[in-house]
Design a protein around this motif. Structure first.
Motif, PDB file in Angstrom:
ATOM      1  N   ARG A  78       0.832  -1.201   0.000  1.00  0.00           N
ATOM      2  CA  ARG A  78       0.000   0.000   0.000  1.00  0.00           C
ATOM      3  C   ARG A  78       0.874   1.263   0.000  1.00  0.00           C
ATOM      4  O   ARG A  78       0.699   2.145  -0.838  1.00  0.00           O
ATOM      5  CB  ARG A  78      -0.927  -0.032   1.227  1.00  0.00           C
ATOM      6  CG  ARG A  78      -1.977   1.063   1.258  1.00  0.00           C
ATOM      7  CD  ARG A  78      -1.583   2.264   2.161  1.00  0.00           C
ATOM      8  NE  ARG A  78      -0.970   1.904   3.391  1.00  0.00           N
ATOM      9  CZ  ARG A  78      -1.606   1.705   4.548  1.00  0.00           C
ATOM     10  NH1 ARG A  78      -2.910   1.813   4.597  1.00  0.00           N
ATOM     11  NH2 ARG A  78      -0.922   1.412   5.639  1.00  0.00           N
ATOM     12  N   ASP A  79       1.837   1.320   0.925  1.00  0.00           N
ATOM     13  CA  ASP A  79       2.633   2.554   1.041  1.00  0.00           C
ATOM     14  C   ASP A  79       3.396   2.831  -0.247  1.00  0.00           C
ATOM     15  O   ASP A  79       3.409   3.958  -0.746  1.00  0.00           O
ATOM     16  CB  ASP A  79       3.633   2.438   2.199  1.00  0.00           C
ATOM     17  CG  ASP A  79       2.931   2.499   3.547  1.00  0.00           C
ATOM     18  OD1 ASP A  79       1.706   2.746   3.561  1.00  0.00           O
ATOM     19  OD2 ASP A  79       3.600   2.288   4.570  1.00  0.00           O
ATOM     20  N   VAL A  82       0.856   3.659  -3.260  1.00  0.00           N
ATOM     21  CA  VAL A  82       0.226   4.979  -3.125  1.00  0.00           C
ATOM     22  C   VAL A  82       1.261   6.077  -3.371  1.00  0.00           C
ATOM     23  O   VAL A  82       0.989   7.056  -4.078  1.00  0.00           O
ATOM     24  CB  VAL A  82      -0.453   5.124  -1.743  1.00  0.00           C
ATOM     25  CG1 VAL A  82      -0.867   6.567  -1.485  1.00  0.00           C
ATOM     26  CG2 VAL A  82      -1.670   4.205  -1.659  1.00  0.00           C
ATOM     27  N   ALA A  98      -2.792  -6.197  -1.498  1.00  0.00           N
ATOM     28  CA  ALA A  98      -2.474  -5.722  -0.138  1.00  0.00           C
ATOM     29  C   ALA A  98      -3.200  -6.663   0.817  1.00  0.00           C
ATOM     30  O   ALA A  98      -4.187  -7.291   0.436  1.00  0.00           O
ATOM     31  CB  ALA A  98      -2.942  -4.288   0.066  1.00  0.00           C
ATOM     32  N   GLU A 103      -6.873  -1.450   2.523  1.00  0.00           N
ATOM     33  CA  GLU A 103      -5.651  -0.995   1.839  1.00  0.00           C
ATOM     34  C   GLU A 103      -5.829  -1.049   0.319  1.00  0.00           C
ATOM     35  O   GLU A 103      -5.362  -0.158  -0.396  1.00  0.00           O
ATOM     36  CB  GLU A 103      -4.461  -1.866   2.260  1.00  0.00           C
ATOM     37  CG  GLU A 103      -4.025  -1.663   3.691  1.00  0.00           C
ATOM     38  CD  GLU A 103      -3.114  -2.792   4.141  1.00  0.00           C
ATOM     39  OE1 GLU A 103      -1.898  -2.599   4.148  1.00  0.00           O
ATOM     40  OE2 GLU A 103      -3.627  -3.890   4.470  1.00  0.00           O
ATOM     41  N   CYS A 104      -6.483  -2.101  -0.168  1.00  0.00           N
ATOM     42  CA  CYS A 104      -6.743  -2.176  -1.619  1.00  0.00           C
ATOM     43  C   CYS A 104      -7.511  -0.931  -2.068  1.00  0.00           C
ATOM     44  O   CYS A 104      -7.200  -0.329  -3.099  1.00  0.00           O
ATOM     45  CB  CYS A 104      -7.564  -3.421  -1.968  1.00  0.00           C
ATOM     46  SG  CYS A 104      -6.697  -4.974  -1.708  1.00  0.00           S
ATOM     47  N   GLU A 106      -7.604   1.989  -0.684  1.00  0.00           N
ATOM     48  CA  GLU A 106      -6.745   3.192  -0.643  1.00  0.00           C
ATOM     49  C   GLU A 106      -5.892   3.280  -1.905  1.00  0.00           C
ATOM     50  O   GLU A 106      -5.697   4.358  -2.468  1.00  0.00           O
ATOM     51  CB  GLU A 106      -5.811   3.129   0.574  1.00  0.00           C
ATOM     52  CG  GLU A 106      -6.465   3.495   1.881  1.00  0.00           C
ATOM     53  CD  GLU A 106      -5.434   3.483   3.011  1.00  0.00           C
ATOM     54  OE1 GLU A 106      -4.435   4.218   2.944  1.00  0.00           O
ATOM     55  OE2 GLU A 106      -5.628   2.694   3.954  1.00  0.00           O
ATOM     56  N   ILE A 107      -5.391   2.138  -2.357  1.00  0.00           N
ATOM     57  CA  ILE A 107      -4.537   2.137  -3.565  1.00  0.00           C
ATOM     58  C   ILE A 107      -5.383   2.488  -4.791  1.00  0.00           C
ATOM     59  O   ILE A 107      -4.985   3.308  -5.624  1.00  0.00           O
ATOM     60  CB  ILE A 107      -3.862   0.753  -3.749  1.00  0.00           C
ATOM     61  CG1 ILE A 107      -3.021   0.384  -2.527  1.00  0.00           C
ATOM     62  CG2 ILE A 107      -2.974   0.773  -4.993  1.00  0.00           C
ATOM     63  CD1 ILE A 107      -2.514  -1.061  -2.540  1.00  0.00           C
ATOM     64  N   ARG A 319      -8.294  -6.697  -6.303  1.00  0.00           N
ATOM     65  CA  ARG A 319      -9.135  -6.534  -5.106  1.00  0.00           C
ATOM     66  C   ARG A 319     -10.074  -7.731  -4.933  1.00  0.00           C
ATOM     67  O   ARG A 319     -10.304  -8.198  -3.814  1.00  0.00           O
ATOM     68  CB  ARG A 319      -9.947  -5.245  -5.209  1.00  0.00           C
ATOM     69  CG  ARG A 319     -10.707  -4.913  -3.932  1.00  0.00           C
ATOM     70  CD  ARG A 319     -11.735  -3.830  -4.174  1.00  0.00           C
ATOM     71  NE  ARG A 319     -12.308  -3.315  -2.927  1.00  0.00           N
ATOM     72  CZ  ARG A 319     -13.280  -3.914  -2.234  1.00  0.00           C
ATOM     73  NH1 ARG A 319     -13.812  -5.051  -2.641  1.00  0.00           N
ATOM     74  NH2 ARG A 319     -13.735  -3.366  -1.118  1.00  0.00           N
TER      75      ARG A 319
END
Ligand code: NAD
Length: 382
Positions: A78-79, A82, A98, A103-104, A106-107, A319
């Protein structure tokens, strides 16, 4: 010319580097990043990447890149993804997307915000023998799929889990269901879409340095009434991985084999050789992919970035795999059937559930890196 950066220079990074080198597209590797700088330098030297630079902190390379491959351990996906998307890079992200649906999302949101392409690695879609059977399943000529059986059976020895980031729920995110079967789960989802619900169990049969499962078994129900069985294992000698799709007219297997029966008057079966011959000729007449595995996916990704073709493996595909895998874990932990979709209000939407996951064993041995970083895979079995 697309400028490429690789983040994470361990076991899978060479497959990405070779993919960019083989793709025949206008792309050049400009940067290799690894917190262990020597690993980045070693790959630069091994592949003669004289134009590239090796760096320790990937943030220092993002401004110069158009395209980024993220090859770090899952908990860091994720980090890194992104950050790369926010710098305006297109991202090819290693599986699993992720460890949590949150987290998915967020990406995916970062990709949408910045209008960049995001693809998650599912290299099995780019293997001729797999692609062609799945096209036969999806094409409809053999009728509806009634029942699919996926045996995602792998072998990893005890020492596999000695690597520091493996074997802990909070760091790796999951065992064989998340990190190995995901390849076959993606193929099942590609063939049949998301199921309506899942019922699962998991255990650890023989990996004493891992908290996580090395075996899970699930039954999936689909909205059209069909079913699938999914077995995920890391204790299977010979790795005899198979997917069998029982269609109305025939059974279609990966690796390819066709079966067909027809009923006698009393319902007992006799061989339907004409349908087997038809399916075999159909399979053999289908095209062979010029580039396979990571090479094929990297080429498709680069072409999609340049607007030359559609992306074959999307962020939503990545996802969906995580949603199904989360269903396996949720059902195994609660003992209940899990209904999809898993909503944002579910305790299984974030990774917080891992605090409640059973520890099959306690991890007592960690190595930072194996001296042999080569990986073997099932790529030649199809
Ligand atoms: N598609 C496949 O068939 C396949 C096969 C193996 C691994 N994978 C996936 O690839 C990913 C990496 O697996 P691997 O086997 O290469 O692991 P690995 O441990 O061999 O390599 C990971 C590398 O990332 C580096 N790293 C860690 N944190 C970093 C950071 N913050 N910044 C930069 N570098 C960092 C580590 O130093 C290491 O060199 C995982 O998500 C794994 O599931 C995919």
């Amino acid at each position: 010319m697309l400028k490429v950066m690789i983040i994470g220079c361990g076991g899978i990074a060479p497959a990405h580097i070779e993919g960019y080198l083989h793709a025949g597209e206008d792309a050049t590797i400009v940067c290799l990043a690894d917190q262990n700088l020597q690993r980045a330098k070693d790959l630069m030297e091994r592949y003669g990447l004289t134009e590239a630079r090796a760096i320790e902190d990937y943030h220092d390379g993002l401004a110069d890149a158009d395209v980024v491959s993220v090859c770090t351990p899952p908990g860091l996906h994720r980090d890194a993804a992104v950050a790369a998307l926010e710098h305006g890079c297109h991202v090819l992200l290693e599986k699993p997307m992720a460890p949590s649906l949150a987290e998915c999302d967020e990406i995916i949101a970062a990709a949408e915000r910045h209008g960049k392409l995001l693809s998650v690695v599912v290299q099995s879609r780019f293997i001729t023998g797999i692609r062609n059977v799945l096209d036969m399943v999806r094409g409809g000529a053999y009728g509806k799929n009634l029942y699919a059986r996926v045996h995602s059976v792998w072998y990893r020895g005890e020492s596999y889990y000695d690597l520091g980031w493996r074997g802990r729920w909070e760091v790796e995110g999951g065992g064989c269901t998340q990190n190995h079967s995901i390849h076959h789960i993606d193929l099942l989802l590609w063939a049949k879409g998301m199921p309506a619900s899942i019922r699962a169990m998991m255990t650890n049969l023989n990996h004493h340095n891992s908290e996580e499962e090395d075996f899970s078994s699930s039954v999936l129900r689909y909205p059209d009434g069909s079913v699938a069985e999914l077995t995920s294992s890391l204790i299977s000698h010979g790795e005899a991985q198979t997917l069998i799709f029982q269609m109305e007219r025939a059974g279609l297997r990966i690796p390819f084999q066709a079966f067909a029966s027809k009923p006698r008057d009393n319902g007992f079966p006799e061989p339907d050789e004409a349908t087997v011959a038809e399916a075999t000729a159909d399979f053999e007449s289908r095209p062979k992919l010029a580039l396979e595995n990571h090479d094929g996916q990297v080429q498709n990704f680069l072409r999609a970035v340049q607007g030359k073709e559609a992306l074959l493996a999307t962020a939503q595909d990545g996802r969906n795999c995580i949603e199904l895998i989360t269903g396996v874990y949720a059902s195994s932990i609660t003992g209940q059937e899990v209904v999809f979709p898993i909503g944002k209000d579910s305790e299984y939407y974030t990774g917080a559930w891992r605090a409640k996951a059973p520890h099959f064993f306690e991890k007592s041995k960690d190595v930072a890196a194996f001296s042999d970083t080569t990986i073997t895979s099932f790529k030649n079995k199809f």
